[in-house]
Scaffold this active site. Structure first.
Site, short mmCIF file in Angstrom:
data_model
loop_
_atom_site.label_atom_id
_atom_site.label_comp_id
_atom_site.label_asym_id
_atom_site.label_seq_id
_atom_site.Cartn_x
_atom_site.Cartn_y
_atom_site.Cartn_z
N ASP A 48 0.75 -1.21 0.00
CA ASP A 48 0.16 -0.01 0.01
C ASP A 48 1.01 1.14 0.06
O ASP A 48 1.54 1.64 1.02
CB ASP A 48 -0.76 0.06 1.17
CG ASP A 48 -1.46 1.40 1.43
OD1 ASP A 48 -1.67 2.15 0.65
OD2 ASP A 48 -2.07 1.19 2.72
N ASP A 56 -1.84 -1.41 -3.95
CA ASP A 56 -2.04 -0.59 -5.16
C ASP A 56 -1.03 -0.82 -6.33
O ASP A 56 0.03 -1.54 -6.08
CB ASP A 56 -2.25 0.91 -4.83
CG ASP A 56 -1.17 1.36 -3.99
OD1 ASP A 56 0.07 1.07 -4.37
OD2 ASP A 56 -1.23 1.75 -2.80
N ASP A 125 -5.73 -10.84 -15.61
CA ASP A 125 -6.35 -11.92 -15.17
C ASP A 125 -7.63 -11.55 -15.92
O ASP A 125 -8.28 -10.30 -15.99
CB ASP A 125 -6.76 -11.90 -13.97
CG ASP A 125 -7.04 -12.97 -13.17
OD1 ASP A 125 -8.20 -13.76 -13.92
OD2 ASP A 125 -6.75 -13.30 -11.88
N ASP A 226 -9.85 -16.80 -16.15
CA ASP A 226 -10.68 -17.36 -14.71
C ASP A 226 -11.87 -18.13 -15.19
O ASP A 226 -12.52 -17.87 -16.18
CB ASP A 226 -11.25 -15.90 -14.08
CG ASP A 226 -11.78 -16.28 -12.88
OD1 ASP A 226 -11.29 -16.39 -11.92
OD2 ASP A 226 -13.04 -16.11 -12.98
N GLU A 283 -7.76 -21.40 -15.91
CA GLU A 283 -8.40 -21.93 -14.55
C GLU A 283 -9.35 -23.08 -14.94
O GLU A 283 -10.54 -22.65 -15.28
CB GLU A 283 -8.64 -20.84 -13.58
CG GLU A 283 -9.15 -21.44 -12.29
CD GLU A 283 -10.02 -20.55 -11.41
OE1 GLU A 283 -10.11 -20.61 -10.13
OE2 GLU A 283 -10.92 -19.91 -12.13
N HIS A 356 -4.56 -17.22 -4.50
CA HIS A 356 -5.48 -16.37 -3.67
C HIS A 356 -6.72 -17.19 -3.22
O HIS A 356 -7.66 -16.40 -2.50
CB HIS A 356 -5.92 -15.28 -4.54
CG HIS A 356 -6.78 -15.52 -5.70
ND1 HIS A 356 -6.10 -16.14 -6.80
CD2 HIS A 356 -7.99 -15.11 -6.04
CE1 HIS A 356 -7.07 -16.11 -7.71
NE2 HIS A 356 -8.14 -15.65 -7.33
N ASP A 357 -7.10 -18.35 -3.94
CA ASP A 357 -8.30 -19.31 -3.26
C ASP A 357 -8.05 -20.26 -2.71
O ASP A 357 -8.72 -20.95 -2.18
CB ASP A 357 -8.98 -19.84 -4.67
CG ASP A 357 -9.44 -18.54 -5.58
OD1 ASP A 357 -9.79 -17.54 -5.12
OD2 ASP A 357 -9.50 -18.99 -6.72
C1 GLC Z 1 -12.03 -17.98 -9.66
C2 GLC Z 1 -11.02 -16.70 -8.98
C3 GLC Z 1 -11.78 -16.85 -7.69
C4 GLC Z 1 -13.16 -15.90 -7.88
C5 GLC Z 1 -14.00 -16.74 -8.92
C6 GLC Z 1 -15.13 -16.17 -9.79
O1 GLC Z 1 -12.14 -19.15 -9.08
O2 GLC Z 1 -9.99 -17.28 -8.81
O3 GLC Z 1 -11.02 -15.70 -7.17
O4 GLC Z 1 -13.90 -15.84 -6.75
O5 GLC Z 1 -13.28 -17.31 -9.99
O6 GLC Z 1 -14.70 -15.06 -10.49
#
Ligand code: GLC
Length: 579
Positions: A48, A56, A125, A226, A283, A356-357
């Site tokens: 930050d 940021d 992304d 994604d 993904e 991040h998930d």
């Molecule tokens: C993917 C992302 C996740 C998000 C989901 C909906 O799984 O990695 O963080 O919540 O898609 O977009």
């Protein structure tokens, strides 16, 4: 005596080969993104610079030298587009802008330029399964059934006055939300604020390709795409067999990876990716290792695919946190080796243990009570020596760990709330429901990056309230402390990076799992041009004998001080070389 020789060899090796300088990677015909690790930044939690309590884009730019020191070839940044942030940016309101809370387009351009100076690419992304319900496309679409964008989302009439099907959204609740304005339901795989786009409509696809091309024209190095397995919906919408007591079924079971999805993706590739020097990683929850050849490689649609068999070991397809399954080391090894086999001759594998998930890997893959520092180094060894591109998630290189909060209200993550409510409905007590949240919450990975031992772990200035609390262990686990400590997780990542640079085998070599029945050791060989390197990792909390075939080989690197050549200490990782 043995100990003396082991250490002597280690030092001789370190000063004579790998760590002295880079060799050219000329012989392997690999692309840039196959040779170096990718680092994933979750910008809201990275750094930050303007004292808002939230990270940021300038924060990423100011840490580029740190990332360069990890020798990364690209940085994947999770969404920084304008968004109401219901799902922290995965609910996009404008595909070609920058969210003010992250900075401006000028800041982004500066990041690109500064990264380029350091030979680092920026990877965006793309969230193309859904938009935010505040995207102007949806605002238009929801007005009535006749407007020009009426068919851009997935609308259905009520069935007997209720939702069209019993599908449950991934974040909980029905996957259908009623729109009073249009007097119809719309479908959302995730939150109700994330309506699914209708990929059957060619105008939708064109608009999405334009958005991706906008970023390519700026010079980004590729895309992480994604939730791509959900873009194709089944031909007819029918109820599924309930997997919850409330009569609902997870939408994933009903819509993931539908026949015909690859036709859309081939078009996507042709219109956006073909002929560009970029990489794409999809993904792909719901695609198995067996199906990988259709998705990646020469005839595939992406360069790499994140599939989840290894991180999802505790779950069945519906990923319900309150019904976790037991799993063994051989299950983990099988999952990883299957992906390695599937991409051996065709395609390329993105190796990851965190994002991040996911919970932090030191809490996810090791028995309770495992020393997080040792565990982090053990897993780093697998990550950096398997065949494929290693993806390092921010803080993983420091050995950051899960948090442990008792109150659901402390959690920001929308899926933690959905899973908590689901567990309560299933009859679990609030205490038990919290146990699952603590273990699996995505916030475990989203707490602010730990830069130093000062206030807010150096992430935000002193006195600022950070958007998510800092993990309490920041006094000991932080980048500054680890910079000074040659035995730190960070230092070990750098050693592994140097080893990859010095040994093309670790990049281009074949992969062969060995001792596959062992429930203690994960071991594999990488071979290239007459050189073989063997990775040996003790995943257990007990000392384990080094197999006789290995014990006399040359030790190249170890995660712990070697006291006994013939025995791996708990969580110790070693790399040996066979001439
Ligand atoms: C993917 C992302 C996740 C998000 C989901 C909906 O799984 O990695 O963080 O919540 O898609 O977009």
């Amino acid at each position: 005596m043995k100990k003396f020789f082991a250490i002597l060899f280690l030092f001789t090796f370190l000063s004579s080969t790998g760590f002295a300088g880079e060799k050219d990677m000329k012989e392997n015909n690999l692309k840039w993104w196959q040779c170096k690790p990718v680092y994933q930044v979750y910008p809201k939690s990275f750094f930050d610079t303007d004292g808002t309590g939230s990270g940021d884009i300038n924060g990423i730019t100011s840490k580029l030298d740190y990332l360069k020191s990890l020798d990364v070839g690209a940085i994947w940044i999770t969404p920084v587009y304008p968004s109401p942030m219901v799902d922290n940016g995965y609910d996009i309101a404008d595909y070609t802008g920058i969210n003010e809370s992250f900075g401006s387009m000028d800041d982004f351009d500066k990041l690109l330029a500064e990264a380029k100076k350091r030979d680092i690419k920026i990877v965006m992304d793309l969230v193309f399964n859904h938009t935010s319900d505040k995207h102007e496309w949806f605002l238009e679409s929801k007005k009535n059934t006749k407007n020009p964008k009426a068919d851009w989302y997935i609308w259905r009439d009520a069935k007997d006055g209720k939702e069209p099907t019993n599908w449950r959204a991934i974040f909980g609740g029905s996957a259908w939300t009623w729109c009073e304005e249009r007097k119809q339901y719309y479908l959302h795989t995730f939150a109700k604020e994330q309506p699914d786009l209708n990929w059957n409509n060619p105008d939708v696809r064109r608009a999405l390709y334009d958005a991706a091309n906008f970023w390519l024209s700026k010079g980004v190095g590729g895309f992480r795409i994604d939730a791509i397995t959900y873009i194709k919906k089944p031909r007819t919408f029918t109820d599924g067999k309930p997997d919850g007591k409330d009569g609902t079924v997870n939408i994933h079971t009903m819509t993931a990876n539908q026949p015909g999805i690859l036709d859309f993706l081939r078009e996507f590739k042709h219109r956006v990716f073909d002929g560009k020097d970029i990489f794409t990683v999809g993904e792909a929850n719901g695609v198995s290792a067996r199906e990988l050849p259709e998705w990646v490689g020469k005839d595939g649609v992406f360069d790499m695919l994140f599939e989840f068999s290894h991180v999802d070991l505790p779950f069945d397809a519906a990923e319900i946190w309150c019904y976790p399954k037991e799993w063994k080391l051989t299950d983990l090894k099988r999952a990883l080796s299957n992906s390695q086999k599937a991409t051996r001759d065709n395609g390329w594998y993105p190796i990851f243990f965190e994002n991040h998930d996911q919970p932090r890997s030191v809490n996810h893959f090791f028995p309770e009570g495992a020393d997080p520092k040792k565990a982090a180094k053990a897993l780093a060894t697998v990550l950096m020596t398997m065949r494929g591109t290693p993806f390092i998630y921010q803080g993983q290189e420091l050995g950051m760990t899960n948090v442990s909060w008792n109150d659901i209200e402390k959690y920001n993550d929308i899926s933690s709330h959905g899973q908590y409510e689901f567990a309560i409905k299933e009859g679990f007590s609030p205490d038990d429901a919290m146990k699952f949240v603590r273990y699996f919450s995505r916030d475990n990975a989203r707490t602010p990056m730990q830069w130093n031992d000062e206030a807010n772990a150096g992430f935000s200035p002193e006195g600022v309230k950070t958007w998510l609390p800092v993990n309490e262990n920041y006094k000991t686990i932080n980048a500054e402390a680890e910079e000074k400590d040659s035995d730190s997780v960070l230092a070990f990542y750098r050693k592994l990076g140097a080893l990859r640079r010095a040994h093309e085998t670790l990049i281009a070599g074949d992969y062969k799992e060995i001792f596959s029945d062992s429930e203690e050791i994960f071991a594999f060989e990488r071979s290239f041009n007459g050189e073989t390197l063997t990775t040996l990792v003790n995943f257990s909390l007990k000392p384990v004998k080094v197999p006789a075939e290995i014990v006399n080989k040359n030790l190249v690197l170890s995660s712990e001080k070697v006291f006994d050549d013939s025995e791996l200490q708990p969580l110790e990782a070693r790399i040996y070389k066979i001439k």
